[in-house]
Design a protein around this motif. Sequence first.
Motif, PDB file in Angstrom:
ATOM      1  N   ASP A 172      -7.967   0.651  -6.426  1.00 58.84           N
ATOM      2  CA  ASP A 172      -7.745   0.957  -5.015  1.00 58.84           C
ATOM      3  C   ASP A 172      -6.777   0.042  -4.274  1.00 58.84           C
ATOM      4  O   ASP A 172      -6.270   0.417  -3.214  1.00 58.84           O
ATOM      5  CB  ASP A 172      -9.074   0.994  -4.253  1.00 58.84           C
ATOM      6  CG  ASP A 172     -10.003  -0.162  -4.631  1.00 58.84           C
ATOM      7  OD1 ASP A 172      -9.583  -1.067  -5.385  1.00 58.84           O
ATOM      8  OD2 ASP A 172     -11.159  -0.171  -4.165  1.00 58.84           O
ATOM      9  N   ARG A 173      -6.484  -1.146  -4.812  1.00 58.94           N
ATOM     10  CA  ARG A 173      -5.686  -2.077  -4.021  1.00 58.94           C
ATOM     11  C   ARG A 173      -4.329  -2.405  -4.620  1.00 58.94           C
ATOM     12  O   ARG A 173      -3.384  -2.723  -3.897  1.00 58.94           O
ATOM     13  CB  ARG A 173      -6.464  -3.366  -3.758  1.00 58.94           C
ATOM     14  CG  ARG A 173      -7.830  -3.108  -3.129  1.00 58.94           C
ATOM     15  CD  ARG A 173      -8.580  -4.381  -2.855  1.00 58.94           C
ATOM     16  NE  ARG A 173      -8.085  -5.032  -1.656  1.00 58.94           N
ATOM     17  CZ  ARG A 173      -8.377  -4.645  -0.420  1.00 58.94           C
ATOM     18  NH1 ARG A 173      -9.159  -3.613  -0.208  1.00 58.94           N
ATOM     19  NH2 ARG A 173      -7.879  -5.283   0.609  1.00 58.94           N
ATOM     20  N   SER A 174      -4.223  -2.381  -5.941  1.00 53.40           N
ATOM     21  CA  SER A 174      -2.915  -2.625  -6.539  1.00 53.40           C
ATOM     22  C   SER A 174      -2.846  -2.119  -7.966  1.00 53.40           C
ATOM     23  O   SER A 174      -3.701  -2.444  -8.788  1.00 53.40           O
ATOM     24  CB  SER A 174      -2.551  -4.113  -6.525  1.00 53.40           C
ATOM     25  OG  SER A 174      -1.250  -4.280  -7.088  1.00 53.40           O
ATOM     26  N   GLY A 228      -0.812  -1.697  -3.552  1.00 53.09           N
ATOM     27  CA  GLY A 228      -1.591  -0.484  -3.395  1.00 53.09           C
ATOM     28  C   GLY A 228      -1.810   0.266  -4.704  1.00 53.09           C
ATOM     29  O   GLY A 228      -1.160  -0.007  -5.717  1.00 53.09           O
ATOM     30  N   TYR A 247      -8.941  -4.845  -8.987  1.00 57.72           N
ATOM     31  CA  TYR A 247      -8.453  -4.092  -7.835  1.00 57.72           C
ATOM     32  C   TYR A 247      -7.569  -2.912  -8.230  1.00 57.72           C
ATOM     33  O   TYR A 247      -6.948  -2.284  -7.371  1.00 57.72           O
ATOM     34  CB  TYR A 247      -7.665  -5.005  -6.892  1.00 57.72           C
ATOM     35  CG  TYR A 247      -8.461  -6.180  -6.353  1.00 57.72           C
ATOM     36  CD1 TYR A 247      -9.608  -5.970  -5.586  1.00 57.72           C
ATOM     37  CD2 TYR A 247      -8.070  -7.494  -6.602  1.00 57.72           C
ATOM     38  CE1 TYR A 247     -10.339  -7.042  -5.088  1.00 57.72           C
ATOM     39  CE2 TYR A 247      -8.796  -8.569  -6.104  1.00 57.72           C
ATOM     40  CZ  TYR A 247      -9.930  -8.340  -5.350  1.00 57.72           C
ATOM     41  OH  TYR A 247     -10.651  -9.397  -4.858  1.00 57.72           O
ATOM     42  N   PHE A 279       0.830  -1.220   0.000  1.00 57.84           N
ATOM     43  CA  PHE A 279       0.000   0.000   0.000  1.00 57.84           C
ATOM     44  C   PHE A 279       0.860   1.265   0.000  1.00 57.84           C
ATOM     45  O   PHE A 279       0.650   2.170   0.803  1.00 57.84           O
ATOM     46  CB  PHE A 279      -1.009  -0.018   1.157  1.00 57.84           C
ATOM     47  CG  PHE A 279      -2.152  -0.954   0.876  1.00 57.84           C
ATOM     48  CD1 PHE A 279      -3.190  -0.567   0.029  1.00 57.84           C
ATOM     49  CD2 PHE A 279      -2.169  -2.244   1.406  1.00 57.84           C
ATOM     50  CE1 PHE A 279      -4.246  -1.443  -0.263  1.00 57.84           C
ATOM     51  CE2 PHE A 279      -3.221  -3.122   1.119  1.00 57.84           C
ATOM     52  CZ  PHE A 279      -4.249  -2.726   0.276  1.00 57.84           C
ATOM     53  N   LEU A 313     -14.307  -8.936  -2.701  1.00 62.55           N
ATOM     54  CA  LEU A 313     -13.200  -9.373  -1.847  1.00 62.55           C
ATOM     55  C   LEU A 313     -13.373 -10.778  -1.281  1.00 62.55           C
ATOM     56  O   LEU A 313     -12.421 -11.555  -1.269  1.00 62.55           O
ATOM     57  CB  LEU A 313     -13.043  -8.399  -0.667  1.00 62.55           C
ATOM     58  CG  LEU A 313     -12.429  -7.044  -0.997  1.00 62.55           C
ATOM     59  CD1 LEU A 313     -12.498  -6.138   0.228  1.00 62.55           C
ATOM     60  CD2 LEU A 313     -10.976  -7.194  -1.465  1.00 62.55           C
TER      61      LEU A 313
END
Lengths: 261, 261
Positions: free
Chosen positions: B137-139, B93, B134, B57, B203
Amino acid sequence: MTTKPWDLKQCIKNYSAKGIHGITIWRNVLEGQNLRDARTMLDDYNMEVVSVARGGFFPSVEEKKRQAAMDDNLWAINQAFLVRAPVLVLVCGADGRQPLEKSREQIKEGIIRILPEAKAAGVKLAIEPLHPMYAGDRSAINTLAQANQMAEEINSDFVGVAVDVYHLWWDNNLQQEILRCGKNGNLLAFHVCDWNVPTKDFLNDRGLMGDGCIDVPQIRGWVEDAGFSGYNEVEIFSHKYWATEQKEYLEKIKNAYLKFT
Amino acid sequence: MTTKPWDLKQCIKNYSAKGIHGITIWRNVLEGQNLRDARTMLDDYNMEVVSVARGGFFPSVEEKKRQAAMDDNLWAINQAFLVRAPVLVLVCGADGRQPLEKSREQIKEGIIRILPEAKAAGVKLAIEPLHPMYAGDRSAINTLAQANQMAEEINSDFVGVAVDVYHLWWDNNLQQEILRCGKNGNLLAFHVCDWNVPTKDFLNDRGLMGDGCIDVPQIRGWVEDAGFSGYNEVEIFSHKYWATEQKEYLEKIKNAYLKFT
């Protein structure tokens, strides 16, 4: 589909009143609709049909279902012909019970089988790569590279690709693949919307341009650099926006289009 | 995380009783846990720590958040050291407010900044590419090609990649990219589960091997062909399975592992 609560006539009237003169017609609104009447309405409002959505869903482990898909695609080509759509968009399909490679083979076979009808009708077939989150059930073609590859292998003036920012924005090869299909005349359609952060629903949580994280103007630039001069189509599936007053929503769409596309 | 309702001690005891002698520890179960006690428990049950999850992240448009991420990653390396984990898995992230390229730059900078601590602790950093769904927001690293590229650019014995079938199964370059990281010693971890058709939650709707459409044995074969001989880690986030009796679930996992992996 973007203004799903409206029927075809409401779409045509309201789009036209807003100065929007192109529409992609989803086949669900053609159900139970006399196609000649539809064509008259479109003409009355000078509404150009950009494409019909959607054909496809070719793959299945079941022979019977693959055959049913053929029939359905031939009917879709016929519908596109009758409303004078130059393009039929293909959501190609996938069957999680078989490998993606197998589904892709069946997609290619399916397109080749319906191609003579498409040619005869003057309707081009646009392979639309779908986001990899749909690889299990909706499309085994998940990158523009795969769609380009297939269109080039089939090598017909009547087969190309559709670029939708929602499905492809994450791909670091996107710019080069857009140039690739633009250069060889295969870029048949361009769809815009936005990717909400976070996204809550796999199908119906698309954002209006500016709502999310996609740099739509950048991708539009690539598409134009690739020689595309067709409509930029706003395609938003959204429970949230469908639940709002659709005339106000159309105004929002127009503003978002002018500002963030 | 696969048996989320259990605390660390319950995981260790129950895994061990089932003949499972490796565990990846998620940092949430280390919260409020004396790490020396944790290490003693692990030793008492001969439980090998495969990795700690997760660091990462790194990206943010806010300098303050990027700095906070540094501190958090250094703490994660320290935790991995204390529980004797050879690997820290990085969920890298993304920040939807900036381009993916910018997020990838910040990921690379972040890894390079924490690398001396990782080396000093003897903890390798595994870049885990996450599914393109994702990317908002996540990767910002969404293919194994991107992860391989970054690991090769950083070019350290302490940086490699993690392969998770859930994130990567759809990619038609997967086999060649697995061979690529295997060949150069960068393949540090292998995670298995399945992709449910349809998938209902972004998720926590992963499937047990055999539930879905991923050909896990095929990918396992590629991983082994690439020279990987570490643990095959079952990593399932699932509201559905977490709501069931966890000992029975662990039995199901073991059976699914033996049959469909």
